[in-house]
Design an enzyme around this catalytic site. Sequence first.
Site, PDB file in Angstrom:
ATOM      1  N   HIS A  72     -12.201  56.648 -13.449  1.00 29.64           N
ATOM      2  CA  HIS A  72     -12.235  57.142 -12.067  1.00 29.64           C
ATOM      3  C   HIS A  72     -11.184  58.230 -11.866  1.00 29.64           C
ATOM      4  CE1 HIS A  72     -14.529  53.872  -9.607  1.00 29.64           C
ATOM      5  NE2 HIS A  72     -15.190  54.249 -10.694  1.00 29.64           N
ATOM      6  N   TYR A 201     -10.231  52.308   0.109  1.00 31.52           N
ATOM      7  CA  TYR A 201      -9.208  51.474   0.754  1.00 31.52           C
ATOM      8  C   TYR A 201      -9.292  51.763   2.251  1.00 31.52           C
ATOM      9  CZ  TYR A 201      -6.919  50.725  -3.809  1.00 31.52           C
ATOM     10  OH  TYR A 201      -6.632  50.353  -5.110  1.00 31.52           O
ATOM     11  N   PRO A 293      -1.845  43.039  -4.440  1.00 31.91           N
ATOM     12  CA  PRO A 293      -2.813  43.812  -5.239  1.00 31.91           C
ATOM     13  C   PRO A 293      -3.190  45.171  -4.635  1.00 31.91           C
ATOM     14  CG  PRO A 293      -3.848  41.890  -4.269  1.00 31.91           C
ATOM     15  CD  PRO A 293      -2.399  41.784  -3.976  1.00 31.91           C
ATOM     16  N   LYS A 297      -1.253  47.115  -9.199  1.00 38.38           N
ATOM     17  CA  LYS A 297      -0.133  47.233 -10.137  1.00 38.38           C
ATOM     18  C   LYS A 297       0.133  45.970 -10.956  1.00 38.38           C
ATOM     19  CE  LYS A 297       0.511  51.377  -9.461  1.00 38.38           C
ATOM     20  NZ  LYS A 297      -0.349  52.003 -10.457  1.00 38.38           N
ATOM     21  N   TYR A 385      -0.160  55.831  -8.115  1.00 41.81           N
ATOM     22  CA  TYR A 385      -1.381  55.039  -8.309  1.00 41.81           C
ATOM     23  C   TYR A 385      -1.846  55.097  -9.769  1.00 41.81           C
ATOM     24  CZ  TYR A 385      -5.891  52.897  -7.216  1.00 41.81           C
ATOM     25  OH  TYR A 385      -6.973  52.029  -7.174  1.00 41.81           O
TER      26      TYR A 385
HETATM   27  P1  FAS Z   1      -1.302  35.265 -15.829  1.00 40.90           P
HETATM   28  O1  FAS Z   1      -0.961  34.406 -14.651  1.00 40.90           O
HETATM   29  O2  FAS Z   1      -2.546  36.064 -15.841  1.00 40.90           O
HETATM   30  O3  FAS Z   1      -1.364  34.346 -17.151  1.00 40.90           O
HETATM   31  C1  FAS Z   1      -0.417  33.322 -17.355  1.00 40.90           C
HETATM   32  C2  FAS Z   1      -0.992  32.342 -18.354  1.00 40.90           C
HETATM   33  O4  FAS Z   1       0.014  31.365 -18.623  1.00 40.90           O
HETATM   34  C3  FAS Z   1      -2.209  31.588 -17.806  1.00 40.90           C
HETATM   35  O5  FAS Z   1      -3.251  31.618 -18.749  1.00 40.90           O
HETATM   36  C4  FAS Z   1      -1.686  30.166 -17.588  1.00 40.90           C
HETATM   37  O6  FAS Z   1      -2.683  29.193 -17.882  1.00 40.90           O
HETATM   38  C5  FAS Z   1      -0.542  30.072 -18.584  1.00 40.90           C
HETATM   39  N1  FAS Z   1       0.502  29.131 -18.168  1.00 40.90           N
HETATM   40  C6  FAS Z   1       1.053  28.994 -16.937  1.00 40.90           C
HETATM   41  N2  FAS Z   1       1.995  28.026 -16.959  1.00 40.90           N
HETATM   42  C7  FAS Z   1       2.026  27.544 -18.236  1.00 40.90           C
HETATM   43  C8  FAS Z   1       2.774  26.525 -18.893  1.00 40.90           C
HETATM   44  N3  FAS Z   1       3.702  25.828 -18.230  1.00 40.90           N
HETATM   45  N4  FAS Z   1       2.535  26.299 -20.202  1.00 40.90           N
HETATM   46  C9  FAS Z   1       1.612  27.041 -20.886  1.00 40.90           C
HETATM   47  N5  FAS Z   1       0.873  28.010 -20.323  1.00 40.90           N
HETATM   48  C10 FAS Z   1       1.076  28.251 -19.005  1.00 40.90           C
HETATM   49  N6  FAS Z   1      -3.472  42.464 -10.211  1.00 40.90           N
HETATM   50  C11 FAS Z   1      -4.034  43.675 -10.026  1.00 40.90           C
HETATM   51  O7  FAS Z   1      -3.564  44.659 -10.613  1.00 40.90           O
HETATM   52  N7  FAS Z   1      -5.124  43.813  -9.176  1.00 40.90           N
HETATM   53  C12 FAS Z   1      -5.684  42.724  -8.538  1.00 40.90           C
HETATM   54  O8  FAS Z   1      -6.656  42.857  -7.800  1.00 40.90           O
HETATM   55  C13 FAS Z   1      -5.137  41.445  -8.732  1.00 40.90           C
HETATM   56  N8  FAS Z   1      -5.686  40.336  -8.126  1.00 40.90           N
HETATM   57  C14 FAS Z   1      -5.098  39.104  -8.339  1.00 40.90           C
HETATM   58  C15 FAS Z   1      -5.621  37.924  -7.733  1.00 40.90           C
HETATM   59  C16 FAS Z   1      -5.014  36.675  -7.948  1.00 40.90           C
HETATM   60  C17 FAS Z   1      -5.577  35.426  -7.314  1.00 40.90           C
HETATM   61  C18 FAS Z   1      -3.857  36.584  -8.750  1.00 40.90           C
HETATM   62  C19 FAS Z   1      -3.164  35.241  -8.967  1.00 40.90           C
HETATM   63  C20 FAS Z   1      -3.331  37.728  -9.351  1.00 40.90           C
HETATM   64  C21 FAS Z   1      -3.953  38.995  -9.158  1.00 40.90           C
HETATM   65  N9  FAS Z   1      -3.469  40.154  -9.755  1.00 40.90           N
HETATM   66  C22 FAS Z   1      -4.015  41.375  -9.576  1.00 40.90           C
HETATM   67  C23 FAS Z   1      -2.347  40.091 -10.599  1.00 40.90           C
HETATM   68  C24 FAS Z   1      -2.810  39.604 -11.945  1.00 40.90           C
HETATM   69  O9  FAS Z   1      -3.802  40.445 -12.448  1.00 40.90           O
HETATM   70  C25 FAS Z   1      -1.596  39.502 -12.807  1.00 40.90           C
HETATM   71  O10 FAS Z   1      -0.766  40.640 -12.690  1.00 40.90           O
HETATM   72  C26 FAS Z   1      -1.924  39.274 -14.264  1.00 40.90           C
HETATM   73  O11 FAS Z   1      -2.761  38.163 -14.367  1.00 40.90           O
HETATM   74  C27 FAS Z   1      -0.604  39.084 -14.998  1.00 40.90           C
HETATM   75  O12 FAS Z   1      -0.880  38.601 -16.240  1.00 40.90           O
HETATM   76  P2  FAS Z   1       0.093  37.533 -16.931  1.00 40.90           P
HETATM   77  O13 FAS Z   1       1.499  37.988 -16.756  1.00 40.90           O
HETATM   78  O14 FAS Z   1      -0.460  37.335 -18.290  1.00 40.90           O
HETATM   79  O15 FAS Z   1      -0.028  36.192 -16.059  1.00 40.90           O
HETATM   80  C1  PHB Z   2     -10.255  45.024  -7.923  1.00 43.91           C
HETATM   81  O1  PHB Z   2     -11.261  45.678  -8.268  1.00 43.91           O
HETATM   82  O2  PHB Z   2     -10.165  43.789  -8.103  1.00 43.91           O
HETATM   83  C2  PHB Z   2      -9.087  45.753  -7.276  1.00 43.91           C
HETATM   84  C3  PHB Z   2      -9.077  47.142  -7.279  1.00 43.91           C
HETATM   85  C4  PHB Z   2      -8.002  47.800  -6.695  1.00 43.91           C
HETATM   86  C5  PHB Z   2      -6.975  47.063  -6.120  1.00 43.91           C
HETATM   87  C6  PHB Z   2      -6.995  45.665  -6.128  1.00 43.91           C
HETATM   88  C7  PHB Z   2      -8.070  45.002  -6.712  1.00 43.91           C
HETATM   89  O3  PHB Z   2      -5.930  47.724  -5.539  1.00 43.91           O
END
Ligand code: FAS
Ligand code: PHB
Length: 390
Positions: A72, A201, A293, A297, A385
Amino acid sequence: MRTQVAIIGSGPSGLLLGQLLTEAGVENVILDRVDKDYILGRVRAGVLEEGTVGLLDQAKAGARMHAEGLPHDGFSLAFDGRDHRIDLFGLTGGKRVMIYGQTELTRDLMDRRKKSGALTIYEAADVQPHEFDRQLPYLTYDKDGTTHRLYCDFIAGCDGFHGASRKAVPEKSLCAFEKVYPFGWLGILAEVPPVSHELIYANHPRGFALCSMRSQTRSRYYIQCPLDERIENWGDVRFWDELRRRLPAHHADAVRTAPSFEKSIAPLRSFVAEPMRFNRLFLVGDAAHIVPPTGAKGLNLAASDVYYLFKGLIEHYQEGSNAGIDAYSEHALSRVWKAVRFSWWMTTMLHRFPDTSDFDQKIQEAELDYLTHSRAAATALAENYVGLAY
Ligand code: FAS
Ligand code: PHB
């Protein structure tokens, strides 16, 4: 059992770090408390910075992203019944973002790891880091009714916001900074073409909305909702109607609907833990920081943490230098805080707060108007961004 780097967490941080280390010949073991299917069942991020794309390529897990992902060059800001395109490519001298779901990125990294033969232990209960303030750290974990020990040189805490690694750090050694936002995001996935070929957005007096996608046939939509909102209060018809209300008329009329197959509510917070290193334990990704989100980032910060830590570990193992790991926390936090600021700024500008007055709404619209008519202002938005340099 013994390895060089023990990684807690098989999310994007842990898998990316593990794959980069494996490609570089550094032995590592990943432990996760849940199984692969549970991890792949979580719907999260969708926008990848070029730095993240590059790291996936370096991990030899980028082929499907390049085949199926959507590059994009811009996105739109919608407000006051109109919308304006932010030309990322033109404003940043040719940079763009890649639309590719975190679920698919995680799947690609898992598949690559399986091919590489590196060990991941799923359903490892009660993973705990020990002796990381000394020179012989180890992890304990329970599996198949036995408590196991994994000795290592270093521990990478890639276990997310609710993980064990940050909690293992003595409270007096860690400083936490937090801001909880008074709203959440209600998101859906539907097998239906997105309303626009790029993201939208939207700022609206009823609340924020985001039109995103996972492919040309799969849409991802979000609307801001109260923190105490319940999923069961939101049937599809109510969601589509509210989404349309928050978009300019020409977009609202173009929204195509289909039954949602995923619906979830995510709370929004900004959180940073300092420092991100405790001798042999390193905090990575969501284990160290959380961003709303709005700026896309979260996942991308996890990738830049991995870049800094991987670089430092390779210098340690291949050159005998600890300069990289000694600088990890400072380098990672410098980029983290700039992304935390950007995500806070985007969230503050686009969302309706409980105490947002008519005056505040006009200020938000004036800031959006300035952004979409000033090349200097739009350039500042665009360079953040697409992702600041590592
Ligand atoms: P993660 O949380 O992805 O992974 C951590 C891993 O550790 C998991 O698999 C978990 O099972 C494991 N774990 C946890 N505790 C443990 C323990 N005690 N023992 C062993 N394993 C354990 N980011 C964006 O950029 N855009 C978005 O739209 C966006 N939407 C999101 C929506 C939600 C609901 C959430 C929670 C996050 C969102 N994020 C978004 C942020 C998300 O993408 C995170 O930045 C990303 O998952 C980070 O990755 P990790 O650091 O690997 O953590
Ligand atoms: C998504 O596609 O999940 C998304 C895209 C942009 C954002 C947050 C989430 O800023």
